[in-house]
Structure formats: C-alpha cells, structure tokens
Write a protein that holds these residues in place. Structure first.
Motif, PDB file in Angstrom:
ATOM      1  N   THR A  53     -29.240 -12.766   6.042  1.00 61.16           N
ATOM      2  CA  THR A  53     -29.745 -14.071   6.472  1.00 61.16           C
ATOM      3  C   THR A  53     -30.966 -13.934   7.360  1.00 61.16           C
ATOM      4  O   THR A  53     -31.223 -14.786   8.191  1.00 61.16           O
ATOM      5  CB  THR A  53     -28.667 -14.830   7.235  1.00 61.16           C
ATOM      6  N   GLN A  54     -31.713 -12.867   7.197  1.00 58.14           N
ATOM      7  CA  GLN A  54     -33.021 -12.675   7.817  1.00 58.14           C
ATOM      8  C   GLN A  54     -32.956 -12.608   9.334  1.00 58.14           C
ATOM      9  O   GLN A  54     -33.880 -13.022  10.014  1.00 58.14           O
ATOM     10  CB  GLN A  54     -34.005 -13.765   7.399  1.00 58.14           C
ATOM     11  N   PRO A 122     -36.077 -28.988   5.770  1.00 58.83           N
ATOM     12  CA  PRO A 122     -36.738 -29.056   4.460  1.00 58.83           C
ATOM     13  C   PRO A 122     -37.223 -27.715   3.945  1.00 58.83           C
ATOM     14  O   PRO A 122     -37.116 -27.444   2.754  1.00 58.83           O
ATOM     15  CB  PRO A 122     -37.905 -30.013   4.719  1.00 58.83           C
ATOM     16  N   ASP A 123     -37.730 -26.860   4.830  1.00 57.30           N
ATOM     17  CA  ASP A 123     -38.147 -25.537   4.378  1.00 57.30           C
ATOM     18  C   ASP A 123     -37.151 -24.507   4.868  1.00 57.30           C
ATOM     19  O   ASP A 123     -37.069 -24.229   6.052  1.00 57.30           O
ATOM     20  CB  ASP A 123     -39.560 -25.214   4.867  1.00 57.30           C
ATOM     21  N   LEU A 124     -36.365 -23.962   3.942  1.00 58.89           N
ATOM     22  CA  LEU A 124     -35.304 -23.054   4.349  1.00 58.89           C
ATOM     23  C   LEU A 124     -35.771 -21.613   4.406  1.00 58.89           C
ATOM     24  O   LEU A 124     -35.013 -20.719   4.704  1.00 58.89           O
ATOM     25  CB  LEU A 124     -34.119 -23.192   3.395  1.00 58.89           C
ATOM     26  N   VAL A 125     -37.048 -21.376   4.134  1.00 68.28           N
ATOM     27  CA  VAL A 125     -37.574 -20.028   4.285  1.00 68.28           C
ATOM     28  C   VAL A 125     -38.214 -19.943   5.667  1.00 68.28           C
ATOM     29  O   VAL A 125     -38.980 -20.812   6.052  1.00 68.28           O
ATOM     30  CB  VAL A 125     -38.608 -19.725   3.194  1.00 68.28           C
ATOM     31  N   LEU A 126     -37.858 -18.912   6.406  1.00 73.61           N
ATOM     32  CA  LEU A 126     -38.402 -18.791   7.759  1.00 73.61           C
ATOM     33  C   LEU A 126     -39.917 -18.623   7.695  1.00 73.61           C
ATOM     34  O   LEU A 126     -40.440 -17.883   6.875  1.00 73.61           O
ATOM     35  CB  LEU A 126     -37.778 -17.596   8.479  1.00 73.61           C
TER      36      LEU A 126
ATOM     37  N   ILE B  43     -18.156 -15.536  15.863  1.00 72.68           N
ATOM     38  CA  ILE B  43     -18.976 -16.623  16.412  1.00 72.68           C
ATOM     39  C   ILE B  43     -20.448 -16.226  16.441  1.00 72.68           C
ATOM     40  O   ILE B  43     -21.320 -17.081  16.322  1.00 72.68           O
ATOM     41  CB  ILE B  43     -18.506 -17.103  17.800  1.00 72.68           C
ATOM     42  N   ASN B  44     -20.746 -14.930  16.558  1.00 75.03           N
ATOM     43  CA  ASN B  44     -22.140 -14.508  16.473  1.00 75.03           C
ATOM     44  C   ASN B  44     -22.690 -14.764  15.072  1.00 75.03           C
ATOM     45  O   ASN B  44     -23.841 -15.188  14.933  1.00 75.03           O
ATOM     46  CB  ASN B  44     -22.269 -13.039  16.816  1.00 75.03           C
ATOM     47  N   THR B  45     -21.859 -14.504  14.051  1.00 75.58           N
ATOM     48  CA  THR B  45     -22.276 -14.799  12.680  1.00 75.58           C
ATOM     49  C   THR B  45     -22.545 -16.289  12.505  1.00 75.58           C
ATOM     50  O   THR B  45     -23.504 -16.690  11.855  1.00 75.58           O
ATOM     51  CB  THR B  45     -21.191 -14.322  11.722  1.00 75.58           C
ATOM     52  N   ASN B  46     -21.674 -17.098  13.137  1.00 81.12           N
ATOM     53  CA  ASN B  46     -21.850 -18.540  13.063  1.00 81.12           C
ATOM     54  C   ASN B  46     -23.167 -18.972  13.719  1.00 81.12           C
ATOM     55  O   ASN B  46     -23.910 -19.802  13.179  1.00 81.12           O
ATOM     56  CB  ASN B  46     -20.680 -19.192  13.784  1.00 81.12           C
ATOM     57  N   PHE B  47     -23.476 -18.379  14.878  1.00 73.77           N
ATOM     58  CA  PHE B  47     -24.729 -18.695  15.564  1.00 73.77           C
ATOM     59  C   PHE B  47     -25.924 -18.345  14.686  1.00 73.77           C
ATOM     60  O   PHE B  47     -26.890 -19.106  14.604  1.00 73.77           O
ATOM     61  CB  PHE B  47     -24.826 -17.917  16.873  1.00 73.77           C
ATOM     62  N   ILE B  48     -25.856 -17.181  14.012  1.00 72.27           N
ATOM     63  CA  ILE B  48     -26.994 -16.762  13.192  1.00 72.27           C
ATOM     64  C   ILE B  48     -27.141 -17.683  11.991  1.00 72.27           C
ATOM     65  O   ILE B  48     -28.257 -18.057  11.609  1.00 72.27           O
ATOM     66  CB  ILE B  48     -26.828 -15.290  12.800  1.00 72.27           C
ATOM     67  N   ALA B  49     -26.002 -18.099  11.416  1.00 71.57           N
ATOM     68  CA  ALA B  49     -26.063 -19.016  10.276  1.00 71.57           C
ATOM     69  C   ALA B  49     -26.714 -20.332  10.670  1.00 71.57           C
ATOM     70  O   ALA B  49     -27.598 -20.835   9.972  1.00 71.57           O
ATOM     71  CB  ALA B  49     -24.663 -19.249   9.738  1.00 71.57           C
ATOM     72  N   PHE B  50     -26.316 -20.878  11.825  1.00 73.80           N
ATOM     73  CA  PHE B  50     -26.904 -22.173  12.208  1.00 73.80           C
ATOM     74  C   PHE B  50     -28.329 -22.021  12.704  1.00 73.80           C
ATOM     75  O   PHE B  50     -29.122 -22.957  12.579  1.00 73.80           O
ATOM     76  CB  PHE B  50     -26.033 -22.863  13.254  1.00 73.80           C
ATOM     77  N   SER B  51     -28.663 -20.848  13.246  1.00 71.05           N
ATOM     78  CA  SER B  51     -30.056 -20.589  13.597  1.00 71.05           C
ATOM     79  C   SER B  51     -30.929 -20.609  12.354  1.00 71.05           C
ATOM     80  O   SER B  51     -32.050 -21.126  12.363  1.00 71.05           O
ATOM     81  CB  SER B  51     -30.151 -19.248  14.309  1.00 71.05           C
ATOM     82  N   GLN B  52     -30.399 -20.069  11.261  1.00 72.99           N
ATOM     83  CA  GLN B  52     -31.144 -20.081  10.010  1.00 72.99           C
ATOM     84  C   GLN B  52     -31.201 -21.483   9.423  1.00 72.99           C
ATOM     85  O   GLN B  52     -32.223 -21.903   8.884  1.00 72.99           O
ATOM     86  CB  GLN B  52     -30.475 -19.119   9.031  1.00 72.99           C
TER      87      GLN B  52
END
Lengths: 202, 102
Positions: A53-54, A122-126, B43-52
């Motif tokens: 997830t980058q 809207p833009d899911l690419v960082l 919860i760290n994985t969750n934070f990274i997912a929502f950060s993305q």
C-alpha cells in the motif's frame, strides 16, 4: 472480492492469508518459541502488506527496527526463561463469547459498510514520488515536538527496563523486595536525624 | 491495484484474533504480551490503510509514533517478565504479578 485477480492482487492475498495463518499460530500455539517465531513472521508479512500500500518507509522500518531489534530481544528473553510449554487452561472460556460478538461486528463493519461510510479520494494514486521525503517533511516540521517526545519516551523506557531488571546482590534476597516487618518496626528516630545548625555557628 | 477495503478487513481480522487471544490466554503473561503486540500491528495496518484512502501522510506519521510506543511497551514488558522469572523461575503467570510489589 476476487474479480480482476491480477498478479499483484494474487501476491497480496497470498501474503494476507499467510499473515492470518501466522497470527492464528501466535494466538493458539502451546509452544512459546513457536509463537514468537510466528509473531516475527507475521510482522514481516505485515510489512510486506504495508509496502503493497505504498508505505515503503514504514514497512522497511518495521522489518529493520522492530523485527531486527525488538522481536529478537523478545525471542532471546523467551529462550532465556526456558519454558517448554504454556500451561493449558482447562476451563471453558466463557469470556470468548463476549469477545467473538464484537469481533464479528468489527469484521462485518469493515467488510460490508466500508464504502458507505468512507468515500475514497478522487485520485487514489499517491501524488508524491518519495514516501520517505513526504514523511520526513511532516515529521521534522509540524510534528517535531512529538518527535522529541518519542525520544524522551524511549529514554524513560530504557531506564524503566534497567530498573525492573536490576537485582540487588544480597545473600538472602532475590530482587527488590518489600520487608513488611522492618517497615512496621521503623520509628521516627531511625528515619529523621535532626541536626542543630546553631551550635556549629561559632 | 490493491483495494483498501481488503486491507482494513485483514487488519480487523487480526485485531479480532488478538482480542480472542487476550481472553483465551489470560493467565499466560508471554502470550498476553504477544497478543498486545499483534493488536498494535493490526491498528498500525489500519492507520496505513486509511492514510492511503484519505491521501494524508499524517496517518503514517502516527504509525511512526505508535512503533515508538510499542518498542517502549515491549521493553517494559520484557523487564517485567525478567523480574517475574527472577522472583520465581518455576512458575511464570499473570496471577503472580502482585508478588512484585515493593
């Protein structure tokens, strides 16, 4: 969930299934060293998922710092105290009922109603090229106070770890212990020594 | 590309699993400790997912702080484990933690 399964998603799901399997082993294993080794394995797999997830910097940080230092320390301690198997609890775990229901609710909420609550950007690419650069730009400017507090926290944790493990080398005592009879026998004369400073003036 | 929802579901699965493990292994100090580590990981994985998902780098900065707190927590917990072991090498359990006072 499994539509358009490309090679990247195939790898992602393989790592995710391995992660869930190794965390099952952590929770239900009877052997301490097996549990710690699968904890290390699940940390590495979670780092791989973070890199997917980058979040490259944090994934590498998890592998290098956390697995390399903290989990190795954990493994050494568990090997040092030399437990063969965990004691089994024979009773029926009724408390599990009170946990499984909220857990199932959590998974249901994450699975079914996710995009009803959270709208993706809207833009899911960082947009930035460099994850490290962007993290550092936040960490050293806006969050610099918190960054320093993290250093203080680690210092305090080091002091706490040393003071917990410090053992008084005395013939009769293992570790720091409370001797209640000595505490009850103590009197005022033993505690406070009053010095008259006026005598020393001349 | 990776769906963020799948990552959130995986992290919730691991959180639920470690919650079950906290109840299931509650007499066992080492296992409790490993379940807490697993919970922090989820919860760290969750934070990274929502950060993305929200395109906000502050989630990843929070994960950085969480890792610091987790490292401090494991240092203190391993110190407690060593103290329990030096107190009674035969029997290490969370029932005997009250013998450490003083």
């Amino acid at each position: 969930m499994f539509e358009n399964l490309g090679p990247a998603s195939f790898l992602f799901y393989s790592f995710a299934i391995a992660l869930i399997y190794s965390s099952l082993t952590v929770v239900f294993s009877r052997k301490p060293v097996t549990a710690v080794m699968s904890l290390i394995f699940s940390f590495i797999l979670a780092a791989i998922l973070w890199i997917f997830t980058q979040a490259e910097f944090l994934g590498l940080l998890l592998i290098f710092v956390y697995v390399g230092a903290v989990m190795t320390l954990f493994l050494f301690v568990v090997m040092m105290i030399n437990l063969n198997t965990f004691p089994t609890n024979q009773a029926v775990p009724w408390g599990l009922l009170f946990v499984i229901i909220p857990a199932a609710l959590l998974i249901y909420a994450a699975n079914e109603t996710f995009y009803l609550v959270f709208k993706p950007s809207p833009d899911l690419v960082l947009t930035m090229e460099n994850n490290v650069q962007q993290l550092g730009a936040v960490l050293y400017t806006n969050l610099s106070v918190e960054f320093h507090i993290c250093g203080l926290l680690l210092l305090i944790a080091a002091i706490g770890g040393v003071s917990l493990c410090h053992i008084n080398i005395q013939p009769s005592s293992r570790g720091k212990r409370q001797t209640i009879s000595e505490q009850i026998d103590a009197s005022n004369e033993q505690r406070i020594q009053l010095i008259d400073l006026r005598e020393n003036d001349d | 590309m990776i769906d963020i929802q799948n990552l959130v579901v995986i992290s919730m699965l691991i959180f639920a699993l470690s919650l079950i493990g906290l109840i299931h292994n509650r007499g066992n100090f080492i296992s409790l400790f490993m379940c807490i580590e697993l919970m922090l990981l989820s919860i760290n994985t969750n934070f990274i997912a929502f950060s993305q998902l929200h395109q906000n780098i502050h989630g990843q900065a929070f994960v950085f702080f969480n890792l610091t707190v987790a490292a401090a927590e494991s240092a203190i917990g391993l110190g407690l484990l060593i103290a329990l072991y030096s107190d009674n090498p035969k029997y290490i359990s969370s029932d005997t933690l009250n013998q450490l006072k003083g």
